[in-house]
Write an enzyme that holds these catalytic residues in place. Structure first.
Site, PDB file in Angstrom:
ATOM      1  N   HIS A  51       0.797  -1.201  -0.022  1.00  0.00           N
ATOM      2  CA  HIS A  51       0.025   0.034  -0.016  1.00  0.00           C
ATOM      3  C   HIS A  51       0.959   1.318   0.061  1.00  0.00           C
ATOM      4  O   HIS A  51       2.167   1.128   0.099  1.00  0.00           O
ATOM      5  CB  HIS A  51      -0.965   0.157   1.361  1.00  0.00           C
ATOM      6  CG  HIS A  51      -0.327  -0.052   2.579  1.00  0.00           C
ATOM      7  ND1 HIS A  51       0.446   0.819   3.011  1.00  0.00           N
ATOM      8  CD2 HIS A  51      -0.229  -0.985   3.352  1.00  0.00           C
ATOM      9  CE1 HIS A  51       0.973   0.804   4.220  1.00  0.00           C
ATOM     10  NE2 HIS A  51       0.676  -0.459   4.531  1.00  0.00           N
TER      11      HIS A  51
HETATM   12  P1  TYD Z   1      -1.774  -2.265   7.406  1.00  0.00           P
HETATM   13  O1  TYD Z   1      -1.148  -1.115   7.739  1.00  0.00           O
HETATM   14  O2  TYD Z   1      -2.509  -2.726   6.504  1.00  0.00           O
HETATM   15  O3  TYD Z   1      -0.434  -3.254   7.977  1.00  0.00           O
HETATM   16  P2  TYD Z   1       0.673  -3.867   6.872  1.00  0.00           P
HETATM   17  O4  TYD Z   1       0.799  -3.037   5.954  1.00  0.00           O
HETATM   18  O5  TYD Z   1       1.852  -4.357   7.746  1.00  0.00           O
HETATM   19  O6  TYD Z   1       0.111  -5.361   6.452  1.00  0.00           O
HETATM   20  O7  TYD Z   1      -2.718  -2.515   9.120  1.00  0.00           O
HETATM   21  C1  TYD Z   1      -2.885  -4.076   9.452  1.00  0.00           C
HETATM   22  C2  TYD Z   1      -4.258  -3.894  10.020  1.00  0.00           C
HETATM   23  O8  TYD Z   1      -4.207  -3.068  11.291  1.00  0.00           O
HETATM   24  C3  TYD Z   1      -5.665  -2.873   9.105  1.00  0.00           C
HETATM   25  O9  TYD Z   1      -6.644  -3.598   9.269  1.00  0.00           O
HETATM   26  C4  TYD Z   1      -5.560  -1.602   9.726  1.00  0.00           C
HETATM   27  C5  TYD Z   1      -4.937  -2.012  11.117  1.00  0.00           C
HETATM   28  N1  TYD Z   1      -4.056  -0.631  11.817  1.00  0.00           N
HETATM   29  C6  TYD Z   1      -4.935  -0.049  12.836  1.00  0.00           C
HETATM   30  O10 TYD Z   1      -5.976  -0.086  13.387  1.00  0.00           O
HETATM   31  N2  TYD Z   1      -4.228   1.228  13.323  1.00  0.00           N
HETATM   32  C7  TYD Z   1      -2.801   1.422  12.881  1.00  0.00           C
HETATM   33  O11 TYD Z   1      -2.223   2.242  13.421  1.00  0.00           O
HETATM   34  C8  TYD Z   1      -2.155   0.545  11.857  1.00  0.00           C
HETATM   35  C9  TYD Z   1      -0.633   0.860  11.281  1.00  0.00           C
HETATM   36  C10 TYD Z   1      -2.809  -0.649  11.212  1.00  0.00           C
END
Ligand code: TYD
Length: 139
Positions: A51
């Site tokens: 992303h």
């Molecule tokens: P995401 O940023 O998509 O993680 P990665 O890029 O490492 O795979 O986040 C994973 C999940 O956690 C997504 O459902 C959003 C949630 N999240 C929060 O609720 N608060 C936060 O500060 C972050 C970074 C993620």
């Protein structure tokens, strides 16, 4: 692309080990820190991320283990291996990123310039490409 790598300040003591530190708000980071999160217990070989963000700037660092960060600004790509606790990577907005776990027990820490906001995410690669092109056209 030149990834923005910083060397995190480190206080080494031969007998007691190391203490590493950075400060936000223009001291060591070009932004004030509003949020810190960390990703752990990730199986080796896992690729997370996939992303970009519209506004968010982050510092990524790996206090334990080895994680490779794959960056893509829509034109150029780069890879940065975070494998020492004093190496930090600043990831600007509008940068597609993936994170590959390479060592058992690796921990990825993130200091972020903004509170969590799902609407700041671009989770589709084609939408990211379109976003970058649109931004480039703006005056
Ligand atoms: P995401 O940023 O998509 O993680 P990665 O890029 O490492 O795979 O986040 C994973 C999940 O956690 C997504 O459902 C959003 C949630 N999240 C929060 O609720 N608060 C936060 O500060 C972050 C970074 C993620």
């Amino acid at each position: 692309m030149n990834p923005r790598i910083i060397s995190i300040k480190n206080i080494h003591d031969e007998a007691e080990g190391d203490l590493s530190i950075f400060e936000g708000s223009g001291h060591d980071l070009p932004f004030a820190i509003k949020r810190i999160y960390y990703i752990h217990h990730v199986p080796v070989g896992t690729v997370r991320g996939g992303h970009a963000h519209k506004q968010l700037t982050q510092l990524l660092w790996c206090p334990y283990g080895s994680i490779t960060i794959l960056l893509d600004d829509g034109t150029d790509k780069a890879e940065v291996k975070l494998d020492t606790p004093t190496k930090g990577l600043i990831v600007e907005h509008a940068m597609w990123r993936e994170m590959r776990w390479e060592q058992e027990g690796s921990v990825l820490c993130v200091a972020a310039s903004e509170f969590y906001d799902e609407s700041d995410y671009i989770r589709d690669y084609d939408a990211f490409q379109a976003y970058v092109k649109q931004q480039a056209k703006l005056p």
